[in-house]
Design a protein around this motif. Sequence first.
Motif, short mmCIF file in Angstrom:
data_model
loop_
_atom_site.label_atom_id
_atom_site.label_comp_id
_atom_site.label_asym_id
_atom_site.label_seq_id
_atom_site.Cartn_x
_atom_site.Cartn_y
_atom_site.Cartn_z
N GLU A 181 6.93 -0.24 -6.31
CA GLU A 181 7.89 -0.83 -5.37
C GLU A 181 7.91 -0.07 -4.05
O GLU A 181 8.03 -0.68 -2.98
CB GLU A 181 9.29 -0.85 -5.99
CG GLU A 181 9.45 -1.85 -7.12
CD GLU A 181 10.76 -1.72 -7.87
OE1 GLU A 181 11.52 -0.76 -7.60
OE2 GLU A 181 11.01 -2.56 -8.75
N GLN A 182 7.77 1.25 -4.10
CA GLN A 182 7.72 2.04 -2.86
C GLN A 182 6.45 1.74 -2.08
O GLN A 182 6.47 1.68 -0.85
CB GLN A 182 7.80 3.53 -3.18
CG GLN A 182 9.15 3.96 -3.69
CD GLN A 182 9.15 5.42 -4.15
OE1 GLN A 182 8.11 6.05 -4.24
NE2 GLN A 182 10.34 5.93 -4.45
N LEU A 183 5.34 1.53 -2.78
CA LEU A 183 4.09 1.19 -2.11
C LEU A 183 4.20 -0.15 -1.39
O LEU A 183 3.61 -0.34 -0.32
CB LEU A 183 2.93 1.16 -3.11
CG LEU A 183 2.43 2.50 -3.61
CD1 LEU A 183 1.40 2.30 -4.71
CD2 LEU A 183 1.82 3.30 -2.48
N LEU A 184 4.93 -1.10 -1.97
CA LEU A 184 5.08 -2.41 -1.34
C LEU A 184 5.85 -2.34 -0.04
O LEU A 184 5.72 -3.23 0.81
CB LEU A 184 5.78 -3.37 -2.31
CG LEU A 184 4.97 -3.82 -3.51
CD1 LEU A 184 5.83 -4.65 -4.45
CD2 LEU A 184 3.75 -4.60 -3.06
N GLN A 185 6.62 -1.29 0.18
CA GLN A 185 7.40 -1.15 1.40
C GLN A 185 6.60 -0.53 2.54
O GLN A 185 7.06 -0.50 3.68
CB GLN A 185 8.66 -0.33 1.13
CG GLN A 185 9.61 -1.01 0.18
CD GLN A 185 10.80 -0.14 -0.18
OE1 GLN A 185 10.94 0.95 0.32
NE2 GLN A 185 11.64 -0.65 -1.06
N GLY B 240 -1.05 -0.57 7.86
CA GLY B 240 -1.78 0.57 8.40
C GLY B 240 -1.68 1.80 7.51
O GLY B 240 -2.65 2.54 7.34
N GLN B 241 -0.50 2.04 6.95
CA GLN B 241 -0.31 3.18 6.06
C GLN B 241 -1.13 3.00 4.78
O GLN B 241 -1.74 3.96 4.29
CB GLN B 241 1.17 3.35 5.71
CG GLN B 241 2.02 3.77 6.88
CD GLN B 241 3.50 3.73 6.55
OE1 GLN B 241 4.00 2.73 6.01
NE2 GLN B 241 4.19 4.81 6.85
N ILE B 242 -1.15 1.80 4.25
CA ILE B 242 -1.93 1.53 3.04
C ILE B 242 -3.41 1.71 3.32
O ILE B 242 -4.15 2.30 2.52
CB ILE B 242 -1.62 0.12 2.50
CG1 ILE B 242 -0.16 0.05 2.04
CG2 ILE B 242 -2.55 -0.24 1.35
CD1 ILE B 242 0.31 -1.33 1.68
N MET C 78 -8.66 8.00 0.08
CA MET C 78 -9.17 7.94 -1.28
C MET C 78 -10.68 7.72 -1.29
O MET C 78 -11.39 8.33 -2.10
CB MET C 78 -8.45 6.84 -2.06
CG MET C 78 -6.99 7.17 -2.32
SD MET C 78 -5.96 5.81 -2.91
CE MET C 78 -6.86 5.22 -4.30
N VAL C 79 -11.18 6.87 -0.38
CA VAL C 79 -12.62 6.64 -0.30
C VAL C 79 -13.33 7.92 0.13
O VAL C 79 -14.36 8.30 -0.46
CB VAL C 79 -12.93 5.48 0.67
CG1 VAL C 79 -14.41 5.42 1.00
CG2 VAL C 79 -12.47 4.16 0.08
N ILE C 80 -12.79 8.61 1.12
CA ILE C 80 -13.40 9.86 1.58
C ILE C 80 -13.38 10.91 0.47
O ILE C 80 -14.38 11.60 0.25
CB ILE C 80 -12.69 10.37 2.85
CG1 ILE C 80 -13.01 9.44 4.02
CG2 ILE C 80 -13.10 11.80 3.18
CD1 ILE C 80 -12.20 9.72 5.27
N ALA C 81 -12.26 11.02 -0.25
CA ALA C 81 -12.20 11.98 -1.35
C ALA C 81 -13.20 11.63 -2.43
O ALA C 81 -13.88 12.52 -2.98
CB ALA C 81 -10.77 12.01 -1.93
#
Length: 61
Positions: free
Chosen positions: A32-36, A40-42, A49-52
Amino acid sequence: MLDTLLLALGLMLILEGLMPMISPFKWRRLFEQLLQLDDGQIRFFGMLMVIAGLLIFWIVS
């Protein structure tokens, strides 16, 4: 090569399934926090995550 790819996919599914299996309430609250978040933040977190993942892949191989 295909065996390694399938093993990696299986490990990813195991790791992705741990949180909802262990604590579904916390997983739902996190989702639910991710949906908020803004798009751009996502995208930024996705890029991190891709770079890691690429760094880990480079170090291991």
